[in-house]
Design a protein around this motif. Structure first.
Motif, PDB file in Angstrom:
ATOM      1  N   MET A 121      80.589   3.022 -28.409  1.00  0.00           N
ATOM      2  CA  MET A 121      79.834   1.795 -28.060  1.00  0.00           C
ATOM      3  C   MET A 121      79.874   1.529 -26.540  1.00  0.00           C
ATOM      4  SD  MET A 121      78.265  -0.110 -30.320  1.00  0.00           S
ATOM      5  CE  MET A 121      78.338  -1.882 -30.124  1.00  0.00           C
ATOM      6  N   TYR A 122      78.741   1.241 -25.972  1.00  0.00           N
ATOM      7  CA  TYR A 122      78.663   0.897 -24.564  1.00  0.00           C
ATOM      8  C   TYR A 122      78.702  -0.610 -24.409  1.00  0.00           C
ATOM      9  CZ  TYR A 122      77.481   5.624 -23.294  1.00  0.00           C
ATOM     10  OH  TYR A 122      77.517   6.961 -23.076  1.00  0.00           O
ATOM     11  N   PHE A 159      77.138  -3.491 -22.423  1.00  0.00           N
ATOM     12  CA  PHE A 159      76.079  -3.835 -21.485  1.00  0.00           C
ATOM     13  C   PHE A 159      76.278  -5.200 -20.860  1.00  0.00           C
ATOM     14  CE2 PHE A 159      73.873  -0.765 -24.278  1.00  0.00           C
ATOM     15  CZ  PHE A 159      73.739   0.211 -23.318  1.00  0.00           C
ATOM     16  N   MET A 188      77.159  -5.965 -17.224  1.00  0.00           N
ATOM     17  CA  MET A 188      76.167  -5.727 -16.189  1.00  0.00           C
ATOM     18  C   MET A 188      75.325  -6.961 -15.901  1.00  0.00           C
ATOM     19  SD  MET A 188      74.845  -2.013 -17.320  1.00  0.00           S
ATOM     20  CE  MET A 188      73.770  -1.776 -15.910  1.00  0.00           C
ATOM     21  N   ASN A 189      75.479  -7.998 -16.738  1.00  0.00           N
ATOM     22  CA  ASN A 189      74.540  -9.100 -16.635  1.00  0.00           C
ATOM     23  C   ASN A 189      74.517  -9.796 -15.287  1.00  0.00           C
ATOM     24  OD1 ASN A 189      73.144  -8.830 -18.856  1.00  0.00           O
ATOM     25  ND2 ASN A 189      74.144 -10.419 -20.068  1.00  0.00           N
ATOM     26  N   LEU A 199      72.519  -7.830 -12.991  1.00  0.00           N
ATOM     27  CA  LEU A 199      71.105  -7.908 -13.375  1.00  0.00           C
ATOM     28  C   LEU A 199      70.477  -9.242 -12.989  1.00  0.00           C
ATOM     29  CD1 LEU A 199      71.271  -6.036 -16.744  1.00  0.00           C
ATOM     30  CD2 LEU A 199      70.038  -5.334 -14.690  1.00  0.00           C
ATOM     31  N   GLN A 258      67.024  -9.815 -11.002  1.00  0.00           N
ATOM     32  CA  GLN A 258      65.920 -10.668 -11.460  1.00  0.00           C
ATOM     33  C   GLN A 258      65.518 -11.696 -10.402  1.00  0.00           C
ATOM     34  OE1 GLN A 258      66.526 -12.259 -15.564  1.00  0.00           O
ATOM     35  NE2 GLN A 258      68.068 -10.665 -15.657  1.00  0.00           N
ATOM     36  N   ASN A 315      65.845 -10.494 -21.372  1.00  0.00           N
ATOM     37  CA  ASN A 315      66.997  -9.678 -21.752  1.00  0.00           C
ATOM     38  C   ASN A 315      66.660  -8.474 -22.614  1.00  0.00           C
ATOM     39  OD1 ASN A 315      68.926 -10.677 -20.245  1.00  0.00           O
ATOM     40  ND2 ASN A 315      69.908 -11.972 -21.794  1.00  0.00           N
ATOM     41  N   LYS A 319      63.900  -6.653 -22.618  1.00  0.00           N
ATOM     42  CA  LYS A 319      63.370  -5.626 -21.730  1.00  0.00           C
ATOM     43  C   LYS A 319      64.522  -4.973 -20.952  1.00  0.00           C
ATOM     44  CE  LYS A 319      61.066  -5.211 -17.398  1.00  0.00           C
ATOM     45  NZ  LYS A 319      60.698  -6.000 -16.236  1.00  0.00           N
ATOM     46  N   LEU A 320      65.433  -5.847 -20.500  1.00  0.00           N
ATOM     47  CA  LEU A 320      66.524  -5.333 -19.677  1.00  0.00           C
ATOM     48  C   LEU A 320      67.462  -4.441 -20.462  1.00  0.00           C
ATOM     49  CD1 LEU A 320      67.169  -8.454 -17.489  1.00  0.00           C
ATOM     50  CD2 LEU A 320      66.378  -6.227 -16.713  1.00  0.00           C
ATOM     51  N   LEU A 321      67.621  -4.716 -21.754  1.00  0.00           N
ATOM     52  CA  LEU A 321      68.487  -3.876 -22.574  1.00  0.00           C
ATOM     53  C   LEU A 321      67.921  -2.447 -22.593  1.00  0.00           C
ATOM     54  CD1 LEU A 321      70.938  -3.648 -24.425  1.00  0.00           C
ATOM     55  CD2 LEU A 321      69.460  -4.205 -26.359  1.00  0.00           C
ATOM     56  N   GLN A 353      68.758  -0.794 -19.402  1.00  0.00           N
ATOM     57  CA  GLN A 353      70.168  -0.392 -19.344  1.00  0.00           C
ATOM     58  C   GLN A 353      70.437   0.861 -20.166  1.00  0.00           C
ATOM     59  OE1 GLN A 353      72.971  -3.769 -19.989  1.00  0.00           O
ATOM     60  NE2 GLN A 353      71.170  -5.004 -19.595  1.00  0.00           N
ATOM     61  N   VAL A 354      69.834   0.908 -21.354  1.00  0.00           N
ATOM     62  CA  VAL A 354      70.036   2.080 -22.213  1.00  0.00           C
ATOM     63  C   VAL A 354      69.387   3.308 -21.563  1.00  0.00           C
ATOM     64  CG1 VAL A 354      69.536   3.100 -24.465  1.00  0.00           C
ATOM     65  CG2 VAL A 354      70.281   0.731 -24.317  1.00  0.00           C
ATOM     66  N   GLU A 387      69.218   3.855 -18.416  1.00  0.00           N
ATOM     67  CA  GLU A 387      70.176   4.269 -17.388  1.00  0.00           C
ATOM     68  C   GLU A 387      71.316   5.089 -18.007  1.00  0.00           C
ATOM     69  OE1 GLU A 387      72.418   1.367 -14.658  1.00  0.00           O
ATOM     70  OE2 GLU A 387      70.304   1.009 -14.176  1.00  0.00           O
ATOM     71  N   GLU A 388      71.823   4.578 -19.148  1.00  0.00           N
ATOM     72  CA  GLU A 388      72.932   5.269 -19.822  1.00  0.00           C
ATOM     73  C   GLU A 388      72.484   6.626 -20.355  1.00  0.00           C
ATOM     74  OE1 GLU A 388      75.915   4.525 -19.646  1.00  0.00           O
ATOM     75  OE2 GLU A 388      75.765   2.479 -18.869  1.00  0.00           O
ATOM     76  N   PHE A 425      74.730   4.937 -28.703  1.00  0.00           N
ATOM     77  CA  PHE A 425      74.714   3.828 -27.755  1.00  0.00           C
ATOM     78  C   PHE A 425      74.880   2.472 -28.429  1.00  0.00           C
ATOM     79  CE2 PHE A 425      72.190   7.117 -25.399  1.00  0.00           C
ATOM     80  CZ  PHE A 425      73.111   7.312 -24.390  1.00  0.00           C
ATOM     81  N   GLY A 426      74.973   2.458 -29.760  1.00  0.00           N
ATOM     82  CA  GLY A 426      75.168   1.199 -30.467  1.00  0.00           C
ATOM     83  C   GLY A 426      74.008   0.229 -30.331  1.00  0.00           C
ATOM     84  N   VAL A 427      72.787   0.759 -30.293  1.00  0.00           N
ATOM     85  CA  VAL A 427      71.584  -0.097 -30.216  1.00  0.00           C
ATOM     86  C   VAL A 427      70.580   0.349 -31.266  1.00  0.00           C
ATOM     87  CG1 VAL A 427      71.843  -0.595 -27.753  1.00  0.00           C
ATOM     88  CG2 VAL A 427      70.528   1.413 -28.486  1.00  0.00           C
TER      89      VAL A 427
END
Lengths: 245, 245
Positions: free
Chosen positions: A1-2, A4, A7-8, A11, A15, B8, B10-12, B15-16, B18-19, B45-47
């Motif tokens: 598990m990553y 995230f 990073m907020n 980020l 933004q 958020n 979109k940002l997820l 981030q993924v 990037e990973e 990645f747990g998503v």
């Protein structure tokens, strides 16, 4: 598990940086003007001052803002990274940079014009003539022809069959426009004549003629920029020497 | 007040993405290899799978991944946007692209070598000689000299005094390396001799000699890439005709 979530914070800065850029473009805050101070921006965007500082730092790195100590934060370019992927705006000394860009155009565009003669299709010839006419009409009507001019040069690059120059030419030519507010109206006759000569030569497949016409065209521009640069240097010298009196 | 929360989702995805890029570089998953499928990546990645799809789409746009229908998702480049600000990796037909890049080097680098003769300082001359020696040592020891080679050419661009080519040359030269796995060992003699000739001419201030040596140097590379390109085209034709039998 990553994870995230950690990073907020980073980020949020990104933004706010985006919103600050939108603010600069939207107002607009023009090149040479100051943006509101940290307190005002923090209130405006509803975030802390440290986030504002991070956003400003981001735009400084991108060559959009410049922090002048004790004077405030100024807009030095509004060229976003999409229009300026090479980050040319970062480089200082804008008049010298414009001259350097012209030197690169001198290396590329005469060769590109010659190459276009061997690759251009019938449809591309028609489009070339059309663009040449459109630039002329805009110029004669006193309407800003700059972006149409870039389109004309980009089309020639496209006709050369080399996709790398097709990407490079708009990047370099747009950059020249951004850095020097060249009052090209002084060059109307020269621009229209050499554009026409380039167009006619390429249509005839006369590669030597196309290359030579492009050299002439670019050199009118280069001489003008050189003149602006030299005047700018003289002004600087005069300011320096008046300080020393 | 601005609403950042809505971004958020979109940002997820970003981030993924990037990973996922880190995963490709870290494993590494080499160019031409397949990445794990959506299910595996979602678990890793747990998503959710929709986030994975978004991340993959992002890397497809950046020219890193290619989705081949029914076959999976493949790495087609590992050149990140920092190394490839012009997005050259987006352009398909890698062998043709390498040839187009060489044609642009042909327009720029001989002129740059000539310009360097008029601008180079004593310290820059010493550094030029040192880089020429270092490339030679690496080459003769059988160690990969590619990045040192780019440094040699970038240094010449720097010596020309034109900051635009100083930015452009590493971008273009690194791109050539990424697109064609040129077994340059075949060109060892030619590379070392022409590198030396370029270095000696620039040190002497012989601009015609420097330009001519650079033309020779680049043309050895261009001929080799042309040969690879033509063989590649022949292979394609043979495959096509064997399908039709």
């Amino acid at each position: 598990m990553y994870q995230f979530e950690k990073m907020n914070k980073k980020l949020l800065g990104v933004q706010v940086e985006e919103e600050l850029m939108n603010f600069i473009l939207g107002e607009p805050v023009e090149v040479g003007r100051k943006i509101p101070n940290e307190f005002e921006l923090a209130e405006k965007f509803g975030v802390g001052r440290s986030t504002i500082r991070e956003a400003v730092k981001g735009l400084v790195t991108k060559g959009i803002l410049e922090v002048r100590r004790g004077a405030g934060t100024y807009v030095v370019s509004t060229c976003t990274s999409e229009e300026d992927p090479l980050g040319l705006a970062r480089l200082g000394d804008r008049y010298k940079l414009a001259l350097e860009l012209l030197d690169v155009r001198m290396m590329l565009e005469p060769e590109i014009a010659a190459m276009a003669c061997g690759h251009i299709t019938q449809e591309e010839k028609a489009r070339l003539e059309q663009l040449c006419n459109e630039v002329e009409q805009l110029y004669r009507s006193g309407i800003n022809h700059a972006s149409k001019d870039v389109e004309f040069h980009t089309h020639i690059a496209k006709c050369s069959g080399n996709r790398v120059v097709e990407i490079l030419i708009p990047v370099i030519n747009t950059a020249v426009l951004t850095f020097v507010n060249l009052t090209q109206r002084q060059l109307m006759k020269e621009t229209l004549e050499t554009h026409r000569a380039i167009t006619d030569s390429i249509k005839k497949g006369d590669s030597v003629g196309a290359k030579a016409a492009m050299v002439m065209h670019l050199n009118y521009n280069r001489q003008k920029i050189l003149q602006i640069y030299e005047n700018h240097m003289k002004d600087n010298e005069n300011q320096e020497s008046s300080k020393n009196i």
